[in-house]
Scaffold this active site. Structure first.
Site, PDB file in Angstrom:
ATOM      1  NE  ARG A  78      -4.016  -2.069   0.108  1.00 12.11           N
ATOM      2  CZ  ARG A  78      -4.967  -1.745  -0.483  1.00 12.11           C
ATOM      3  NH1 ARG A  78      -5.403  -0.714  -1.318  1.00 12.11           N
ATOM      4  NH2 ARG A  78      -5.678  -3.044  -0.698  1.00 12.11           N
ATOM      5  CG  HIS A 147     -10.467   0.956   3.105  1.00 11.60           C
ATOM      6  ND1 HIS A 147     -11.684   0.307   2.430  1.00 11.60           N
ATOM      7  CD2 HIS A 147     -10.017   1.840   2.392  1.00 11.60           C
ATOM      8  CE1 HIS A 147     -11.509   0.889   1.109  1.00 11.60           C
ATOM      9  NE2 HIS A 147     -10.554   1.732   1.232  1.00 11.60           N
TER      10      HIS A 147
END
Length: 504
Positions: A78, A147
């Site tokens: 990420r 998220h």
């Protein structure tokens, strides 16, 4: 090249006295070489966020989660995706500022959009969507968590813990940009909310980066070109629109997204490992208090894919079942894929745990079968082009080369007569925790799906409002997945070579 020339090449102004101290004061921009976008410049503002423990945590979250266990090239994280998304977000907003000065884009707009791209995934948990879509709903069924909520929490925590000087109004704006607000925000330009997380149609720089990055790392060829989309875009009526020549390019982008979900993200082995990881974390949760982290950013900061290593390193006897599951992942003794059924469009709304569940499969055991409910796992997988049943291109605004000030809608028949007629599919997948019982479970699950078809046909024949008649051939087993009757003698494991038979 002299020091002075080097600085000029990097867009610094000319200085007559280039001593060490002066050069270090000037060099506040860092450059990284990204495999997708080439050299990316990181501003001092961006570095204030990147050089923090909260952002560095993203180095330990695999972009594709459990797909890395199936595709060895999918080792990217990420961390680099967020930097790439920030870079593209900055390019888009700066391009509009340069080519459409009437938009009155200011430095604050550019800064906040760039930071939104940088921080949009701060809230991802272990193995990305496994955490918020599978684990949290199981252990906290009454909690609505995503998220994006995690990113909001971690954004505040990053700013507070590192004393980053930023206005409250900017923080609120960045949070709305991350969410992709569709409601009008007083005082803000609405087209800016299309850049990082576009809720109108899904065309955004987050998708531009992850599609290209995932294809690159896994080795899948992508046939669409996001750079053309960026070059051929402009703002009309407070919305980002694209040149009419980009209709097929956009169609290919959404098809690529669907293809990646079909081939990579929803790969049956990756899904089996996801189910195993969820089981392991559920067992570990009472001891390690994993789910508590969604309420405490200090705990969340330490929550990464390394949670599996934490479980393995623990000697707590209560975690032994979780350690056993993780050991099975390492030795490739995975939960086994049993069967799948792609449902027709008229039935996919009925595909839920009320109609298709583990108990119903157990109730259809044949004589001699000994599997129990714990042995069966059902997964409902919905794959689409980004807007469920709708074609996202129908929601994109276009402009003609003959009039760049008027927004147009272009329907599918003007793009291609070979364009798909459906944009979403529902797949019912059956897995088992006990590989030796695959054949038993497949027999029973196929009976369940046959009974499901028969029940729907009966409802249709009684003139129910259920749409479209369903024939017996609509839901039928895939012959390629049919297990042999002698499963006890059949193994998909590769046999070890006996080199004693091949002496020179």
């Amino acid at each position: 090249m002299s020091a002075q020339q080097h600085l000029l090449r990097r867009n610094f102004s000319q200085h007559s006295d280039l001593d060490f101290g002066a050069a270090s004061n000037l060099d506040r921009t860092k450059y990284i070489n990204d495999p997708i976008h080439g050299y990316i410049n990181l501003s001092e503002t961006a570095l204030q966020f990147i050089d923090t423990p909260q952002f560095q945590r993203l180095r330990y979250l695999k972009q594709l989660g459990t797909s890395y266990h199936v595709f060895p090239g999918a080792s990217h994280n990420r961390f680099e995706h967020c930097i790439g998304t920030s870079y593209l977000a900055g390019k888009v907003v700066q391009g509009f500022a340069q080519h459409q000065p009437e938009l009155e884009i200011n430095e604050r707009d550019i800064r906040c959009v760039t930071l939104a791209g940088l921080c949009h995934d701060l809230g991802h948990g272990p193995f990305s969507h496994v955490f918020d879509n599978a684990f949290i709903p199981r252990v906290c069924p009454d909690v609505v968590w995503s998220h994006e909520k995690g990113s909001e929490m971690m954004l505040h925590h990053t700013i507070d813990e590192n004393n980053i000087d930023i206005d409250e109004s900017d923080i609120s704006f960045i949070k709305q940009l991350i969410i992709g607000s569709t409601a009008r925000v007083p005082g803000e330009k609405m087209f800016l909310f299309d850049i990082v997380a576009n809720k109108r149609n899904g065309v955004d720089v987050d998708k531009f980066d992850y599609i290209q990055r995932d294809c690159y790392n896994v080795g899948v060829k992508s046939s669409y070109d996001f750079s053309r989309l960026m070059l051929n875009s402009r703002v009309i009526d407070d919305e980002i629109c694209y040149n009419h020549k980009e209709t097929y390019n956009l169609t290919e982008m959404f098809h690529t997204r669907y293809s990646l979900h079909k081939r990579l993200y929803s790969h049956h082995a990756a899904k089996a490992i996801s189910l195993m990881i969820v089981d392991a974390m559920i067992i570990a949760n009472p001891v390690l208090k994993i789910s508590d982290a969604i309420r405490d950013p200090r705990l969340y900061q330490d929550l990464t894919d390394d949670i599996l290593r934490d479980i393995e390193r623990s000697r707590d006897p209560e975690l032994q079942p979780a350690r056993n599951i993780i050991s099975r992942i390492h030795t490739r003794d995975l939960y086994k894929f049993v069967d799948e059924f792609i449902l027709p469009a008229d039935l996919d709304s009925l595909a839920n745990s009320n109609n298709i569940n583990e108990a119903a499969i157990v109730g259809l055991r044949a004589d001699g079968d000994d599997f129990v409910e714990r042995d069966v796992l059902i997964n409902f997988c919905r794959i689409h082009y980004g807007m469920h049943k709708e074609n996202p291109v129908d929601h994109v605004g276009f402009y003609s080369k003959y009039n760049v000030f008027e927004k147009l809608s272009i329907s599918s028949e003007f793009i291609s007569m070979c364009a798909p007629q459906k944009y979403e599919e529902c797949i019912v997948r059956i897995f088992t925790r006990t590989p030796s019982k695959r054949k038993q479970i497949q027999r029973a699950s196929r009976k369940l799906m046959a009974n499901f078809s028969q029940r729907i046909r009966s409802v249709n024949s009684s003139n129910s409002p259920v749409r479209a008649a369903v024939s017996p051939s609509n839901i039928k087993p895939n012959v390629g997945l049919t297990l042999p009757d002698n499963m006890a003698d059949f193994s998909t494991k590769k046999c070890c070579l006996d080199f004693t038979k091949h002496k020179c």
